[in-house]
Design a protein around this motif. Structure first.
Motif, PDB file in Angstrom:
ATOM      1  N   LEU A 140       0.867  -1.176   0.000  1.00 51.63           N
ATOM      2  CA  LEU A 140       0.000   0.000   0.000  1.00 51.63           C
ATOM      3  C   LEU A 140       0.898   1.218   0.000  1.00 51.63           C
ATOM      4  CD1 LEU A 140      -3.118   0.535   0.229  1.00 51.63           C
ATOM      5  CD2 LEU A 140      -2.727   0.976   2.650  1.00 51.63           C
ATOM      6  N   ILE A 141       0.750   2.075  -1.025  1.00 55.34           N
ATOM      7  CA  ILE A 141       1.604   3.264  -1.103  1.00 55.34           C
ATOM      8  C   ILE A 141       0.751   4.522  -1.013  1.00 55.34           C
ATOM      9  CG2 ILE A 141       3.406   2.113  -2.433  1.00 55.34           C
ATOM     10  CD1 ILE A 141       2.350   3.442  -4.932  1.00 55.34           C
ATOM     11  N   SER A 142       1.362   5.569  -0.495  1.00 51.20           N
ATOM     12  CA  SER A 142       0.677   6.853  -0.321  1.00 51.20           C
ATOM     13  C   SER A 142       1.212   7.864  -1.337  1.00 51.20           C
ATOM     14  CB  SER A 142       0.904   7.378   1.097  1.00 51.20           C
ATOM     15  OG  SER A 142       0.381   8.695   1.222  1.00 51.20           O
ATOM     16  N   PRO A 143       0.411   8.245  -2.329  1.00 49.86           N
ATOM     17  CA  PRO A 143       0.855   9.245  -3.312  1.00 49.86           C
ATOM     18  C   PRO A 143       1.208  10.583  -2.661  1.00 49.86           C
ATOM     19  CG  PRO A 143      -1.053   8.049  -4.131  1.00 49.86           C
ATOM     20  CD  PRO A 143      -0.895   7.672  -2.686  1.00 49.86           C
ATOM     21  N   SER A 144       0.544  10.918  -1.547  1.00 49.20           N
ATOM     22  CA  SER A 144       0.809  12.203  -0.887  1.00 49.20           C
ATOM     23  C   SER A 144       2.107  12.189  -0.099  1.00 49.20           C
ATOM     24  CB  SER A 144      -0.358  12.558   0.038  1.00 49.20           C
ATOM     25  OG  SER A 144      -0.473  11.617   1.093  1.00 49.20           O
ATOM     26  N   LYS A 145       2.715  11.021   0.051  1.00 48.42           N
ATOM     27  CA  LYS A 145       3.973  10.899   0.793  1.00 48.42           C
ATOM     28  C   LYS A 145       5.071  10.358  -0.127  1.00 48.42           C
ATOM     29  CE  LYS A 145       1.661  10.136   5.233  1.00 48.42           C
ATOM     30  NZ  LYS A 145       1.460   9.193   6.365  1.00 48.42           N
ATOM     31  N   ASP A 146       5.209  10.998  -1.282  1.00 48.18           N
ATOM     32  CA  ASP A 146       6.231  10.620  -2.258  1.00 48.18           C
ATOM     33  C   ASP A 146       6.114   9.170  -2.697  1.00 48.18           C
ATOM     34  OD1 ASP A 146       7.376  13.148  -2.318  1.00 48.18           O
ATOM     35  OD2 ASP A 146       8.727  12.710  -0.649  1.00 48.18           O
ATOM     36  N   PHE A 147       4.890   8.682  -2.811  1.00 46.08           N
ATOM     37  CA  PHE A 147       4.631   7.315  -3.272  1.00 46.08           C
ATOM     38  C   PHE A 147       5.432   6.296  -2.445  1.00 46.08           C
ATOM     39  CE2 PHE A 147       3.527  10.030  -6.820  1.00 46.08           C
ATOM     40  CZ  PHE A 147       2.314   9.501  -7.234  1.00 46.08           C
ATOM     41  N   ARG A 148       5.463   6.543  -1.144  1.00 47.04           N
ATOM     42  CA  ARG A 148       6.188   5.664  -0.239  1.00 47.04           C
ATOM     43  C   ARG A 148       5.263   4.577   0.290  1.00 47.04           C
ATOM     44  NH1 ARG A 148       8.071   9.381   2.767  1.00 47.04           N
ATOM     45  NH2 ARG A 148       6.821   9.095   4.645  1.00 47.04           N
ATOM     46  N   ASN A 149       5.834   3.426   0.600  1.00 48.49           N
ATOM     47  CA  ASN A 149       5.066   2.333   1.194  1.00 48.49           C
ATOM     48  C   ASN A 149       4.561   2.725   2.577  1.00 48.49           C
ATOM     49  OD1 ASN A 149       5.185   0.177  -0.703  1.00 48.49           O
ATOM     50  ND2 ASN A 149       7.335  -0.126  -0.189  1.00 48.49           N
ATOM     51  N   VAL A 150       3.294   2.408   2.847  1.00 49.20           N
ATOM     52  CA  VAL A 150       2.783   2.548   4.212  1.00 49.20           C
ATOM     53  C   VAL A 150       2.401   1.179   4.776  1.00 49.20           C
ATOM     54  CG1 VAL A 150       1.996   4.918   3.882  1.00 49.20           C
ATOM     55  CG2 VAL A 150       0.433   3.032   3.358  1.00 49.20           C
ATOM     56  N   LYS A 164      10.649  -5.552   6.203  1.00 47.57           N
ATOM     57  CA  LYS A 164       9.501  -4.649   6.225  1.00 47.57           C
ATOM     58  C   LYS A 164       9.945  -3.228   6.568  1.00 47.57           C
ATOM     59  CE  LYS A 164       5.582  -6.290   7.378  1.00 47.57           C
ATOM     60  NZ  LYS A 164       4.339  -6.821   7.994  1.00 47.57           N
ATOM     61  N   GLU A 165      10.885  -3.098   7.503  1.00 47.65           N
ATOM     62  CA  GLU A 165      11.365  -1.773   7.900  1.00 47.65           C
ATOM     63  C   GLU A 165      12.020  -1.062   6.714  1.00 47.65           C
ATOM     64  OE1 GLU A 165      11.877  -4.572   9.557  1.00 47.65           O
ATOM     65  OE2 GLU A 165      10.466  -4.167  11.212  1.00 47.65           O
ATOM     66  N   GLU A 166      12.800  -1.798   5.922  1.00 47.20           N
ATOM     67  CA  GLU A 166      13.445  -1.196   4.753  1.00 47.20           C
ATOM     68  C   GLU A 166      12.411  -0.728   3.739  1.00 47.20           C
ATOM     69  OE1 GLU A 166      17.693  -3.363   4.045  1.00 47.20           O
ATOM     70  OE2 GLU A 166      15.923  -4.652   3.867  1.00 47.20           O
ATOM     71  N   LEU A 167      11.431  -1.581   3.471  1.00 46.73           N
ATOM     72  CA  LEU A 167      10.420  -1.249   2.452  1.00 46.73           C
ATOM     73  C   LEU A 167       9.572  -0.059   2.862  1.00 46.73           C
ATOM     74  CD1 LEU A 167       9.304  -4.819   1.360  1.00 46.73           C
ATOM     75  CD2 LEU A 167      10.508  -3.136  -0.036  1.00 46.73           C
ATOM     76  N   LEU A 168       9.302   0.091   4.151  1.00 45.39           N
ATOM     77  CA  LEU A 168       8.472   1.210   4.608  1.00 45.39           C
ATOM     78  C   LEU A 168       9.207   2.547   4.517  1.00 45.39           C
ATOM     79  CD1 LEU A 168       6.645  -0.380   7.679  1.00 45.39           C
ATOM     80  CD2 LEU A 168       5.753   0.030   5.377  1.00 45.39           C
ATOM     81  N   ARG A 169      10.492   2.521   4.220  1.00 47.28           N
ATOM     82  CA  ARG A 169      11.253   3.762   4.008  1.00 47.28           C
ATOM     83  C   ARG A 169      11.440   4.050   2.518  1.00 47.28           C
ATOM     84  NH1 ARG A 169      14.509   1.522   8.282  1.00 47.28           N
ATOM     85  NH2 ARG A 169      16.036   0.809   6.737  1.00 47.28           N
ATOM     86  N   MET A 170      10.911   3.179   1.651  1.00 52.98           N
ATOM     87  CA  MET A 170      11.183   3.272   0.221  1.00 52.98           C
ATOM     88  C   MET A 170       9.981   3.777  -0.572  1.00 52.98           C
ATOM     89  SD  MET A 170      13.298  -0.289  -0.232  1.00 52.98           S
ATOM     90  CE  MET A 170      13.823   0.048  -1.920  1.00 52.98           C
ATOM     91  N   SER A 171      10.262   4.494  -1.657  1.00 57.47           N
ATOM     92  CA  SER A 171       9.246   4.913  -2.629  1.00 57.47           C
ATOM     93  C   SER A 171       9.326   3.994  -3.846  1.00 57.47           C
ATOM     94  CB  SER A 171       9.467   6.358  -3.052  1.00 57.47           C
ATOM     95  OG  SER A 171       9.295   7.231  -1.942  1.00 57.47           O
ATOM     96  N   VAL A 172       8.334   4.068  -4.702  1.00 60.91           N
ATOM     97  CA  VAL A 172       8.240   3.151  -5.843  1.00 60.91           C
ATOM     98  C   VAL A 172       9.499   3.191  -6.694  1.00 60.91           C
ATOM     99  CG1 VAL A 172       6.985   2.643  -7.972  1.00 60.91           C
ATOM    100  CG2 VAL A 172       5.723   3.228  -5.901  1.00 60.91           C
ATOM    101  N   TRP A 173      10.024   4.413  -6.944  1.00 63.82           N
ATOM    102  CA  TRP A 173      11.181   4.518  -7.833  1.00 63.82           C
ATOM    103  C   TRP A 173      12.452   3.899  -7.245  1.00 63.82           C
ATOM    104  CZ3 TRP A 173       8.398   9.049  -6.541  1.00 63.82           C
ATOM    105  CH2 TRP A 173       8.877   9.743  -5.423  1.00 63.82           C
ATOM    106  N   ASP A 174      12.409   3.547  -5.958  1.00 63.49           N
ATOM    107  CA  ASP A 174      13.567   2.888  -5.352  1.00 63.49           C
ATOM    108  C   ASP A 174      13.702   1.432  -5.792  1.00 63.49           C
ATOM    109  OD1 ASP A 174      14.426   5.112  -3.863  1.00 63.49           O
ATOM    110  OD2 ASP A 174      12.908   4.709  -2.330  1.00 63.49           O
ATOM    111  N   TRP A 175      12.606   0.844  -6.289  1.00 64.17           N
ATOM    112  CA  TRP A 175      12.683  -0.549  -6.745  1.00 64.17           C
ATOM    113  C   TRP A 175      12.218  -0.734  -8.185  1.00 64.17           C
ATOM    114  CZ3 TRP A 175       8.699   0.470  -3.007  1.00 64.17           C
ATOM    115  CH2 TRP A 175       7.410   0.388  -3.511  1.00 64.17           C
ATOM    116  N   ASP A 176      11.554   0.282  -8.772  1.00 61.59           N
ATOM    117  CA  ASP A 176      11.061   0.158 -10.150  1.00 61.59           C
ATOM    118  C   ASP A 176      11.761   1.175 -11.033  1.00 61.59           C
ATOM    119  OD1 ASP A 176       9.631   0.148 -12.554  1.00 61.59           O
ATOM    120  OD2 ASP A 176       7.793  -0.490 -11.549  1.00 61.59           O
TER     121      ASP A 176
END
Length: 460
Positions: A140-150, A164-176
């Protein structure tokens, strides 16, 4: 003062009563309003008659406590209404000089709401457990928070090879690598409008490995916050296998073209040679030339089949009305020549590959015209929403397909009629089946209502 007390007694919204020796001695009007019984009916029967059979034992226990001079607070039981239903009552009662003075409150609605909340809570816990433990990677990502995982589930952690901790600090462009801030902002507008999007992209692992994935991105609004729920399917191995098979099929088809072309050329040269050639030799040469020409047609068709979907783009929202219009336009000369009448519903918009769907409907309409009967050609295109998805039906009044051939017609190079009776090499319906496989759907044929064929297409 007594009159005032009596007035207050009757004006109370709570259910007030006095009891002794197992009978109500007086009740206020709230009892009648709540349960529907008249005052006379309430006073003429033992009060336990009104209590739900399952609650009578604990009601007797509460009365025993009152008989011992103890107060009872927040006691609950169910009372029968005049229509046969039951209401939950909550009681406070106190003994006084051989009588019991009690106040009851109807808590049926509160109990119902509580049950709903408890059931909802159980459902939420169930779905949380289901989402967390499913094998499908979900984020689940939040567009209002730089498309970061929530939120990410355990499968997403396994998919990305990260905690999980690493992913919750990442935005979509960090893996795509295919989606930067601008591309995501543009796609977010489409998701807001269409409520979902299906796309094929790449996910990069910590070691640099690129996975090919299909992502279903869904619009979700929780309160006043908007999110994208992503469901990931890793298709890396499947795509590699499919591409390998496509390359093999294309290579075989391409490599066969040249020797077959050479055979046909030399056979024609032999036919043109000066000098007498017997009728038998001429016939043999024609057979050989026809066979080589047909082999060229088959390999050419196989080459085209192997390329289906190779260069497809991401799924798009497509109006099926526009697709049908395009298919009919491409076949306009055949439609005019045959006098075919095509009737259709107003069809919905779906997610699909435009060129592949155009090819599918063009093949079905072309077949309906090609395999026509003696009656004027009638083609009807309808749709319906079923439990397993959207069904599009293309029905004709042509020659029809025997039940034993219902599956065979969708196989490669299958023709049900003698060679030469109809043009083609038996690839049209195989192509339709392949197109529907690429759409995660299916296609089948049933007898038409007027003796022809009814082709059914299912989109999930």
């Amino acid at each position: 003062l007594a009159a005032h007390k009596e007035l207050l007694f009757d004006l109370s919204l709570d259910m007030l009563c006095v009891e002794s020796e197992g009978y109500f001695r007086t009740v206020n009007v709230s009892w009648t309003k709540t349960l529907g019984w008249s005052e006379e009916e309430m006073l003429s029967r033992p009060f336990l008659d009104f209590v739900h059979p399952d609650d009578r034992s604990k009601t007797r226990a509460a009365m025993d406590s009152l008989d011992k001079g103890l107060n009872v607070y927040r006691f609950e039981n169910r009372y029968q209404t005049k229509d046969g239903s039951y209401r939950f009552l909550q009681w406070n009662a106190t003994p006084h000089e051989g009588y019991v003075a009690a106040v009851a409150r109807d808590v049926t609605e509160q109990k119902r709401q509580q049950a709903i909340l408890e059931e909802s809570g159980q459902r939420i816990k169930f779905f949380e457990s289901l989402v967390e433990n499913t094998e499908d990677a979900i984020y689940l990502i939040s567009p209002s928070k730089d498309f970061r995982n929530v939120y990410v589930n355990q499968a997403a952690c396994r998919h990305f090879r990260r905690t999980k901790e690493e992913l919750l600090r990442m935005s979509v462009w960090d893996w795509d690598p295919n989606f930067g801030p601008e591309e995501l902002a543009e796609n977010w507008k489409k998701i807001q409008q269409d409520k979902m999007a299906l796309l094929e992209t790449n996910h990069q692992l910590p070691d640099g490995t690129l996975l090919t994935v299909e992502v279903s991105a869904n619009y979700i609004k929780l309160g006043d916050q908007e999110y994208i729920a992503g469901f990931i399917r890793d298709v890396t191995e499947k795509k590699k296998l499919h591409e390998s098979l496509e390359r093999f099929s294309a290579a075989v088809s391409h490599d066969l073209q040249e020797p077959l072309r050479t055979i046909v050329t030399y056979l024609r040269l032999v036919e043109q040679e000066q000098g007498p050639i017997s009728a038998d030799i001429q016939q043999y040469l024609r057979f050989a030339s026809d066979a080589a020409s047909r082999a060229r047609e088959l390999t050419s068709a196989l080459l085209m089949y192997s390329r289906i979907g190779v260069e497809r783009t991401n799924l798009e929202l497509i109006s099926l009305n526009d697709v049908i219009n395009g298919a009919v336009s491409n076949l306009q000369s055949k439609v005019d020549e045959s006098g075919a009448i095509i009737a259709r519903d107003s069809l919905p918009t779906i997610l699909g590959y435009p060129l592949l769907l155009l090819q599918l409907f063009q093949n079905l309409i072309d077949n309906a015209i090609k395999y026509r009967g003696k009656e004027p050609i009638r083609i009807k295109i309808t749709h319906r929403i079923a439990e397993d998805g959207l069904h599009i039906c293309v029905e004709d009044n042509g020659l029809g397909i025997a039940p034993q051939n219902k599956k065979r017609v969708f196989e490669v190079f299958q023709q049900l009629h003698p060679r030469g009776e109809f043009e083609g090499v038996g690839m049209g319906l195989a192509t339709c089946k392949r197109v529907m496989e690429l759409h995660q759907g299916s296609i089948w044929v049933e007898p038409g209502s007027k003796g022809g064929s009814l082709f059914c297409i299912r989109f999930p």
